[in-house]
Design a protein around this motif. Structure first.
Motif, PDB file in Angstrom:
ATOM      1  N   GLU A  69      37.060  42.462  36.561  1.00  0.00           N
ATOM      2  CA  GLU A  69      37.786  42.814  35.345  1.00  0.00           C
ATOM      3  C   GLU A  69      38.603  44.079  35.587  1.00  0.00           C
ATOM      4  OE1 GLU A  69      39.707  42.718  32.342  1.00  0.00           O
ATOM      5  OE2 GLU A  69      38.144  41.177  32.271  1.00  0.00           O
ATOM      6  N   HIS A  70      39.935  43.964  35.436  1.00  0.00           N
ATOM      7  CA  HIS A  70      40.771  45.158  35.617  1.00  0.00           C
ATOM      8  C   HIS A  70      42.083  45.043  34.831  1.00  0.00           C
ATOM      9  CE1 HIS A  70      42.244  42.337  38.633  1.00  0.00           C
ATOM     10  NE2 HIS A  70      43.354  43.046  38.755  1.00  0.00           N
ATOM     11  N   ASN A  71      42.030  44.332  33.716  1.00  0.00           N
ATOM     12  CA  ASN A  71      43.212  44.205  32.874  1.00  0.00           C
ATOM     13  C   ASN A  71      43.141  45.086  31.629  1.00  0.00           C
ATOM     14  OD1 ASN A  71      43.360  40.698  33.625  1.00  0.00           O
ATOM     15  ND2 ASN A  71      44.535  42.353  34.536  1.00  0.00           N
ATOM     16  N   SER A 110      45.228  40.518  39.026  1.00  0.00           N
ATOM     17  CA  SER A 110      46.352  40.205  38.133  1.00  0.00           C
ATOM     18  C   SER A 110      46.859  41.511  37.535  1.00  0.00           C
ATOM     19  CB  SER A 110      45.920  39.230  37.041  1.00  0.00           C
ATOM     20  OG  SER A 110      44.706  39.644  36.443  1.00  0.00           O
ATOM     21  N   PRO A 111      48.032  41.970  37.967  1.00  0.00           N
ATOM     22  CA  PRO A 111      48.546  43.259  37.491  1.00  0.00           C
ATOM     23  C   PRO A 111      48.722  43.278  35.975  1.00  0.00           C
ATOM     24  CG  PRO A 111      49.762  42.515  39.416  1.00  0.00           C
ATOM     25  CD  PRO A 111      48.915  41.368  38.977  1.00  0.00           C
ATOM     26  N   GLU A 148      47.726  36.862  40.758  1.00  0.00           N
ATOM     27  CA  GLU A 148      47.976  35.986  39.610  1.00  0.00           C
ATOM     28  C   GLU A 148      49.050  36.568  38.698  1.00  0.00           C
ATOM     29  OE1 GLU A 148      45.513  33.975  35.857  1.00  0.00           O
ATOM     30  OE2 GLU A 148      44.747  35.786  36.833  1.00  0.00           O
ATOM     31  N   ALA A 149      49.951  35.724  38.253  1.00  0.00           N
ATOM     32  CA  ALA A 149      50.928  36.115  37.226  1.00  0.00           C
ATOM     33  C   ALA A 149      50.314  35.879  35.845  1.00  0.00           C
ATOM     34  CB  ALA A 149      52.207  35.304  37.377  1.00  0.00           C
ATOM     35  N   ASN A 156      53.737  43.231  31.473  1.00  0.00           N
ATOM     36  CA  ASN A 156      55.176  43.335  31.713  1.00  0.00           C
ATOM     37  C   ASN A 156      55.462  43.588  33.191  1.00  0.00           C
ATOM     38  OD1 ASN A 156      54.181  45.932  31.864  1.00  0.00           O
ATOM     39  ND2 ASN A 156      55.792  46.867  30.612  1.00  0.00           N
ATOM     40  N   VAL A 157      54.551  43.162  34.048  1.00  0.00           N
ATOM     41  CA  VAL A 157      54.645  43.463  35.480  1.00  0.00           C
ATOM     42  C   VAL A 157      54.958  42.217  36.303  1.00  0.00           C
ATOM     43  CG1 VAL A 157      53.412  44.368  37.493  1.00  0.00           C
ATOM     44  CG2 VAL A 157      53.086  45.426  35.251  1.00  0.00           C
ATOM     45  N   CYS A 158      54.051  41.286  36.312  1.00  0.00           N
ATOM     46  CA  CYS A 158      54.168  40.088  37.164  1.00  0.00           C
ATOM     47  C   CYS A 158      53.838  38.878  36.300  1.00  0.00           C
ATOM     48  CB  CYS A 158      53.211  40.205  38.342  1.00  0.00           C
ATOM     49  SG  CYS A 158      53.312  38.864  39.543  1.00  0.00           S
TER      50      CYS A 158
END
Length: 272
Positions: A69-71, A110-111, A148-149, A156-158
């Motif tokens: 988890e890093h979103n 996922s950025p 992952e997009a 707003n990154v990928c």
């Protein structure tokens, strides 16, 4: 095609329920969500990795992908100060170590959102700087990162296949590959199948779910508006034989066992 169970929706249940259900419902593998109370990387490092490995052995279901988890809070390498970025990078390096130790082939990243006032130039510099550092570490420990997009509602990154291809064009490594969660392209009217054309051999994983057509909500397969049956026919046509996790997140957190069973039964019926 190998079908995986994502454990995020089980976070209010014992982790063992996810392994037990993967075994009895006919999933091929687990994509392990790395958040408390189940598989947070620092907790794994402090001894919980033995619990995960014992569940893998007991139920004979491998963890193919580890998804820390890093979103959101407290880790997001795309927002905040340089010290916050470094803290998130170190966390993800530890996550890769734990993913490798449990036998996972990939750690998924996922950025997340970079903030509303951040310029495109600043966003891209931070993304490439961070992914280079993480990819170098993946090479060092011989592990793979799946990038992952996300949907524009989440980040707003990928958010597109072109964004992923642009990253791969700037970071050339066999240890950095891509994937397609089919909700992001569908809700922004992007071709889902174009991921295969644009990413080529970098296209190594899928998140298969259904969609309401307008939001980032992940719906049980066959119960939304995405033309899943036709999509599965196209996957068969191109000979895709990789992994596909049914990514039920938290929309069904009250009864994850009911919906994990329904999800794979619906998907297999669509595949027929």
């Amino acid at each position: 095609m190998k079908i995986g169970l994502f454990t995020s929706g089980y976070q209010r249940n014992p982790l063992e329920h996810a392994f037990e259900d993967a075994k009895r419902f006919g999933y091929d593998y687990i994509e392990l969500w790395g958040g408390r109370p189940h598989a947070f990387a620092p907790d794994l490092k402090n001894g919980d990795i033995d619990m995960v490995k014992s569940l893998i052995d007991q139920y004979e279901v491998p963890v193919r992908i580890y998804t820390p988890e890093h979103n959101a809070y407290p880790y997001n390498f795309m927002i905040g100060t340089e010290q916050m970025r470094k803290d998130a990078i170190n966390y993800l390096k530890l996550s890769m170590e734990m993913g490798k130790e449990m036998g996972a082939e990939f750690t998924l990243m996922s950025p997340a959102h970079a903030g509303y006032l951040t310029s495109e130039k600043e966003i891209w510099h931070r993304l490439i700087e961070s992914m280079k550092e993480l990819t170098n570490y993946a090479e060092k420990i011989n592990h793979k990162i799946i990038l992952e997009a996300l949907t524009p509602m989440e980040s707003n990154v990928c958010t597109t296949a072109n964004d992923l291809a642009r990253v791969f064009g700037q970071i050339e490594s066999d240890h950095l590959v891509g994937m397609c969660d089919i909700v992001p392209p569908f809700v922004q009217h992007e071709s889902i199948m174009a991921y295969f054309d644009k990413l080529q051999d970098k296209m190594q994983h899928l998140h298969i779910i259904d969609s309401d057509g307008t939001t980032d909500t992940h719906v049980t397969p066959g119960e939304g508006v995405l033309p899943l049956k036709e999509y599965l026919m196209e996957l068969k046509h191109i000979g895709y034989e990789g992994t596909a996790t049914i990514e039920l997140v938290t929309a069904y957190i009250n009864e994850p066992r009911f919906y994990a069973r329904r999800a794979i039964n619906n998907l297999k019926a669509l595949m027929e």
